[in-house]
Write an enzyme that holds these catalytic residues in place. Structure first.
Site, PDB file in Angstrom:
ATOM      1  N   VAL A 202     -49.709 -57.704   0.858  1.00 25.37           N
ATOM      2  CA  VAL A 202     -50.059 -57.684  -0.557  1.00 25.37           C
ATOM      3  C   VAL A 202     -48.998 -58.505  -1.280  1.00 25.37           C
ATOM      4  O   VAL A 202     -47.810 -58.181  -1.222  1.00 25.37           O
ATOM      5  CB  VAL A 202     -50.097 -56.255  -1.126  1.00 25.37           C
TER       6      VAL A 202
ATOM      7  N   ASN B 121     -41.925 -76.477  14.784  1.00 29.81           N
ATOM      8  CA  ASN B 121     -42.139 -77.277  15.991  1.00 29.81           C
ATOM      9  C   ASN B 121     -41.996 -78.775  15.736  1.00 29.81           C
ATOM     10  O   ASN B 121     -40.991 -79.212  15.215  1.00 29.81           O
ATOM     11  CB  ASN B 121     -43.484 -76.930  16.620  1.00 29.81           C
TER      12      ASN B 121
ATOM     13  N   GLY C  98     -40.850 -61.431   1.038  1.00 29.11           N
ATOM     14  CA  GLY C  98     -40.409 -60.516  -0.006  1.00 29.11           C
ATOM     15  C   GLY C  98     -39.032 -60.839  -0.550  1.00 29.11           C
ATOM     16  O   GLY C  98     -38.392 -61.824  -0.165  1.00 29.11           O
TER      17      GLY C  98
END
Length: 586
Positions: free
Chosen positions: A287, A484, A535
């Protein structure tokens, strides 16, 4: 020796030297004026003047070493040294982020094999940097990004061909050994069959789902390509005395400096929902909250932190986690210690829920408690990670424990979700990439209301760039990750393609994020619409938000900050972009 005598000697020596070089009279006059200054001023002026005639810096050495990323996994650091004014000087370094395709519920032996493979990949990458790439890029101008990436691309292509040749030879050897080991079968004999004839057909016909496309494995050592390309870009920015975000913008716009720049809007992950937790909801993995465009980044981050604190307060005061039986029949919290709140590797709270409505209700309550309204003061984005939900035997997605939906039913569910909760303005990976027809259906139904974004549902960057298309039927935009063998030139080219196709670009942090902040500069310079960093916990992620704040302050001080816009592109040909309503329009 007195200062006057020293100046006189320097003056005579310099005059003799410059007469031999036939210095113009006005230059000699200027030098004569310099000699009347204090010695310390004189030396500084002379050093500044002659530095203009020194050779341009060139790469003299690359150094690769093994480090660890934010979750303790091995990764690659690349350092660049340049020859500057005949001296070897360390210019910059990069630390690569890594991405894992191992699911949360993987078996221990699968995790162990993945760890072994990671170590071997990093070991090979270190060898490439210290040996082949170090020799190949020596004496190259660090500001020549195009040439550096061309050489890196050719080197990687050769390594891919070498691997294919080795695999072909190995396959031929195995086939030869199998042919020698297989005993000859007597003529006329047939394998025994069990009694009962043909196997009984199932009474229920199940429509098989399209098989999952094979995972795009990374070539061992590929981190060296991405790490070196980014290190060259950082070195070029340092040598050019400009920040990396401006250097990236100059590369994208062919050395034309943009008068104004727009910051990407942050998609801040607030909750990481465990799909394997005892709770029922599986549809939601992340979320994320998106601050309104009229707020500064600093104001938006503060608002996100306020919501995060309120959610933690609600969880701790209730004495339970969502979905657990922590309340009595009268609704009072049962006595007992508060729940242990777990911080995910994404830098946010890890929580499980029993339903989507329960999750969204808690978000609404948290916002309401601090005087905010979803859809006006803050927006939501949902990462569904639908590729983790497919039950291939049933050919359906498991959205709740024991509750399954077909791809067509998923489309109807998302349409209902956005209609009921219009504050959700972005869906990430609502379906697997194999369900292309349903991607089209979602985009045509919701494209004017919400961004439908492909992350894991998109293919790898190198393939996208080669094919010049998005490899899925429809989407609003793509999350690009610098991992990568990705090169800076690949991002420049691909974002140009996306811009031309009216797709938005989102730069995203992989799960194995490093402390390197370059991703933020790349996002700003490339003109990305969103930045998906995780976050506001864990140092490797918070460092990137801090870098974004610093760039905002610098652009604002220079009068070069342009306000971002949120507008949706409907997928009907005749439609025009639809801008998200501002708070005054609600």
């Amino acid at each position: 020796m007195e200062a006057g005598e020293q100046l006189g000697r320097l003056r005579r020596e310099a005059a003799e030297y410059y007469r031999g070089l036939r210095v113009p009279e006005r230059l000699e006059q200027a030098l004569n004026e310099l000699f009347l200054q204090r010695p310390e001023d004189l030396y500084g002026e002379l050093a500044n003047y002659f530095s203009k005639f020194s050779k341009a810096p060139v790469i003299c050495k690359l150094v690769g070493r093994k480090l660890f990323n934010g979750v303790g996994q091995p990764t690659l650091e690349v350092e660049i040294y340049c020859t500057v004014k005949n001296y070897e000087k360390r210019i910059c370094s990069t630390v690569m982020a890594t991405h894992s395709q191992i699911p949360e519920n993987a078996l221990p032996e699968t995790i162990e094999a993945d760890e072994k493979e990671r170590n071997e990949c990093v070991h090979t990458a270190v060898e490439w940097v210290n040996e082949s790439l170090n020799t190949m890029l020596r004496h190259l101008d660090p500001t020549d990004q195009c040439q550096a990436d061309k050489m890196l691309g050719e080197y990687f292509a050769n390594k891919v061909e070498e691997k294919k040749e080795i695999e072909r030879q190995e396959k031929e050897r195995q086939e030869e050994e199998a042919a020698k080991a297989t005993p000859s079968v007597r003529s006329g004999s047939t394998p025994k069959q069990k009694k009962g004839g043909k196997p009984a057909k199932s009474s229920v016909e199940v429509t098989p789902s399209p098989p999952a496309e094979p995972a795009e494995s990374a070539l061992r050592g590929s981190l060296a390509i991405g790490g070196t390309s980014l290190a060259v870009a950082k070195a070029g920015a340092t040598i050019s005395h400009v920040p990396l975000y401006l250097y990236t913008a100059l590369l994208k716009h062919h050395q034309e400096s943009p008068k104004e720049m727009t910051l990407p809007l942050p998609m801040v992950t607030l909750l990481n929902c465990e799909k394997n937790s005892p709770t029922k909801l599986k549809l939601v993995k992340e979320v994320m909250v998106i601050p309104p465009v009229e707020l500064s980044l600093k104001q938006g981050i503060k608002r996100v932190l306020d919501i995060q604190k309120e959610i933690i307060r609600l969880l701790e005061s209730s004495g339970k986690k969502p979905g657990s039986r922590g309340e009595s029949r009268r609704g009072r919290a049962l006595k007992g210690p508060p729940p242990t709140l777990k911080i995910s590797h994404l830098g946010c709270l890890t929580i499980g829920y029993d339903s989507l409505e329960q999750l969204l209700l808690q978000m609404q309550i948290a916002c309401h408690n601090i005087g905010l309204q979803l859809g006006k003061d803050m927006y939501l984005a949902i990462n569904c990670a639908a590729h983790e939900l497919m039950d291939h035997e049933k050919g359906k997605y498991e959205i709740l424990t024991g509750a399954f939906k077909s791809p067509d039913e998923m489309v109807a569910m998302y349409v209902e979700m956005i209609n009921n909760f219009p504050f959700i303005i972005a869906l990430i990976d609502p379906l697997r990439k194999e369900d292309r027809e349903q991607w089209s259906s979602i985009c045509f139904a919701l494209g004017s209301k919400c961004y439908v974004i492909a992350e894991d549902a998109a293919t790898q960057i190198s393939k996208l760039k080669t094919e010049q298309n998005i490899n899925i039927a429809r989407c609003s935009g793509i999350v690009l990750k610098y991992i990568n063998e990705t090169k800076v030139s690949d991002l420049l080219e691909l974002t140009g393609i996306l811009d031309g196709q009216r797709h938005i670009t989102i730069l995203g942090s992989p799960d194995g994020e490093s402390s390197d902040e370059s991703l933020v500069d790349l996002a700003v310079g490339l003109g990305a619409r969103f930045l998906k960093l995780g976050g506001l916990c864990r140092g490797e992620r918070v460092a990137k938000y801090n870098r974004l704040l610093a760039i905002e302050e610098e652009l604002a001080a220079n009068g070069a900050l342009r306000e971002a816009k949120l507008e949706f592109v409907a997928f009907a040909e005749e439609s025009e972009p639809e801008e998200l309503p501002t708070p005054e329009q609600h």
